[in-house]
Design a protein around this motif. Structure first.
Motif, PDB file in Angstrom:
ATOM      1  N   PRO A 195       1.035  -1.153  -0.006  1.00  0.00           N
ATOM      2  CA  PRO A 195       0.082  -0.004  -0.050  1.00  0.00           C
ATOM      3  C   PRO A 195       0.908   1.155  -0.131  1.00  0.00           C
ATOM      4  O   PRO A 195       0.566   2.119  -0.720  1.00  0.00           O
ATOM      5  CB  PRO A 195      -0.639  -0.183   1.323  1.00  0.00           C
ATOM      6  N   ASP A 196       1.732   1.451   0.677  1.00  0.00           N
ATOM      7  CA  ASP A 196       2.630   2.483   0.622  1.00  0.00           C
ATOM      8  C   ASP A 196       3.482   2.695  -0.566  1.00  0.00           C
ATOM      9  O   ASP A 196       3.479   3.902  -0.704  1.00  0.00           O
ATOM     10  CB  ASP A 196       3.618   2.339   2.048  1.00  0.00           C
TER      11      ASP A 196
ATOM     12  N   PHE B   8       0.698   3.946  -2.859  1.00  0.00           N
ATOM     13  CA  PHE B   8       0.168   5.355  -2.933  1.00  0.00           C
ATOM     14  C   PHE B   8       1.330   6.389  -3.141  1.00  0.00           C
ATOM     15  O   PHE B   8       1.116   7.501  -3.588  1.00  0.00           O
ATOM     16  CB  PHE B   8       0.324   5.719  -0.993  1.00  0.00           C
TER      17      PHE B   8
ATOM     18  N   LEU C  57       1.135   7.867  -6.423  1.00  0.00           N
ATOM     19  CA  LEU C  57      -0.323   8.489  -6.837  1.00  0.00           C
ATOM     20  C   LEU C  57      -0.109   9.863  -6.158  1.00  0.00           C
ATOM     21  O   LEU C  57      -1.167  10.596  -6.534  1.00  0.00           O
ATOM     22  CB  LEU C  57      -1.422   7.640  -5.966  1.00  0.00           C
ATOM     23  N   LEU C  58       1.089  10.267  -5.857  1.00  0.00           N
ATOM     24  CA  LEU C  58       1.099  11.502  -5.008  1.00  0.00           C
ATOM     25  C   LEU C  58       0.892  12.714  -5.915  1.00  0.00           C
ATOM     26  O   LEU C  58       0.334  13.777  -5.666  1.00  0.00           O
ATOM     27  CB  LEU C  58       2.758  11.735  -4.479  1.00  0.00           C
TER      28      LEU C  58
ATOM     29  N   ASP D 229      -9.563   9.426  -2.928  1.00  0.00           N
ATOM     30  CA  ASP D 229      -9.655   8.349  -1.718  1.00  0.00           C
ATOM     31  C   ASP D 229      -8.822   7.368  -1.825  1.00  0.00           C
ATOM     32  O   ASP D 229      -8.571   6.757  -2.991  1.00  0.00           O
ATOM     33  CB  ASP D 229     -11.052   8.120  -1.035  1.00  0.00           C
ATOM     34  N   PHE D 230      -7.900   6.865  -0.871  1.00  0.00           N
ATOM     35  CA  PHE D 230      -7.042   5.815  -0.936  1.00  0.00           C
ATOM     36  C   PHE D 230      -7.415   4.900   0.084  1.00  0.00           C
ATOM     37  O   PHE D 230      -7.116   5.370   1.301  1.00  0.00           O
ATOM     38  CB  PHE D 230      -5.381   6.014  -0.930  1.00  0.00           C
TER      39      PHE D 230
ATOM     40  N   ASN E  54      -7.128   1.393   2.502  1.00  0.00           N
ATOM     41  CA  ASN E  54      -6.503   0.037   2.626  1.00  0.00           C
ATOM     42  C   ASN E  54      -6.947  -0.814   3.812  1.00  0.00           C
ATOM     43  O   ASN E  54      -6.710  -0.501   4.919  1.00  0.00           O
ATOM     44  CB  ASN E  54      -4.810   0.477   3.043  1.00  0.00           C
TER      45      ASN E  54
ATOM     46  N   ILE F 235      -6.265  -2.718  -1.720  1.00  0.00           N
ATOM     47  CA  ILE F 235      -6.190  -1.256  -1.735  1.00  0.00           C
ATOM     48  C   ILE F 235      -7.230  -0.942  -2.781  1.00  0.00           C
ATOM     49  O   ILE F 235      -7.246  -1.275  -3.840  1.00  0.00           O
ATOM     50  CB  ILE F 235      -4.876  -1.011  -2.638  1.00  0.00           C
TER      51      ILE F 235
ATOM     52  N   ILE G 117      -8.478   2.491  -4.678  1.00  0.00           N
ATOM     53  CA  ILE G 117      -8.223   3.909  -5.020  1.00  0.00           C
ATOM     54  C   ILE G 117      -9.453   4.431  -5.773  1.00  0.00           C
ATOM     55  O   ILE G 117     -10.216   3.954  -6.880  1.00  0.00           O
ATOM     56  CB  ILE G 117      -7.122   3.957  -6.148  1.00  0.00           C
TER      57      ILE G 117
END
Length: 237
Positions: free
Chosen positions: A147-148, A151, A154-155, A161-162, A164, A169, A171
């Protein structure tokens, strides 16, 4: 980001529904033909077509079937009409019933009869749709992707929303950004998706007792077994 995806409920319900729906590939074929009619048969230039193909592939529709459909052009196939029925099922559960039909009278009569028989009531346009948000949703398996790390990819993107949880996961993006987000993930070597589609997601959910739940699920099953019905959305928790 926080929130509850309801993915666990959605996953199990969709799996059960897909097993029951022997006409699933026919429904995908309809969606592909409508997408071709609206925007041509090139998935790289027709976002709706690309999403329809991906959805079909995710449910194991044979590639040969899809290729045959893509050989058609805007003038091929029947003229399907898109129509959405809104209303309430048993115990106040909100329903959106999306249809693709070549006979509006047949489809309308069927939907009205089923709702009346099972204790539901159809409403006017807008009577239920305000209870749902239209979102693009991409779902990944946590056993395959961290997940990290996802994410971090996707920054620079505009996501809603994200989530977990439930070993997945989720998105959420605007429908217009779904393909762009998916392409960005693919460039980052994130290429295996549990699902990638535009959905109508309830703003809140209703939870029912087991007895009352059976009545609602019966209505859902009968609707989804009909050839004209493409999607059934509810706010059932």
């Amino acid at each position: 980001m926080s929130g509850h995806s309801k993915w666990a409920n959605i996953k199990h319900k969709k799996a059960a529904q897909d097993t029951k729906r022997s006409n699933l590939f026919q429904k995908f074929a309809k969606e592909i033909l409508v997408a071709i009619k609206q925007g041509g048969n090139d998935p790289t230039k027709n976002a709706r077509l690309r999403l329809a193909i991906e959805k079909a592939k995710a449910k194991n529709m044979p590639n040969d079937n899809i290729k045959k459909l893509l050989s058609k052009n805007e003038k091929d196939g029947k003229n399907f009409t898109e129509v959405t029925y809104e209303g309430y099922g048993p115990n106040g559960v909100a329903f959106l019933v999306e249809c693709l039909t070549d006979n509006l009278n047949r489809t309308s009569a069927f939907v009205k009869a089923v709702f009346n028989k099972l204790g539901g009531n159809l409403g006017t346009t807008g009577s239920v749709s305000y209870l749902f948000d239209v979102k693009g949703q991409i779902v990944l398996d946590q056993e395959k992707y961290n997940p990290d790390q996802v994410f971090a990819k996707l920054l620079d993107l505009d996501i809603i929303d994200f989530l977990n949880e439930d070993n997945v996961i989720v998105i959420e993006v605007s429908p217009a950004n779904l393909i762009k987000t998916k392409e960005s993930l693919e460039k980052a070597k994130i290429t295996e998706f549990l699902s990638s589609e535009v959905l109508k997601i309830p703003k809140s959910y209703i939870n029912l007792s087991e007895k009352n739940l059976e009545k609602v699920e019966k209505l859902i099953d009968i609707l989804e077994d009909n050839d004209d019905v493409q999607n059934v959305y509810t706010n059932l928790g």
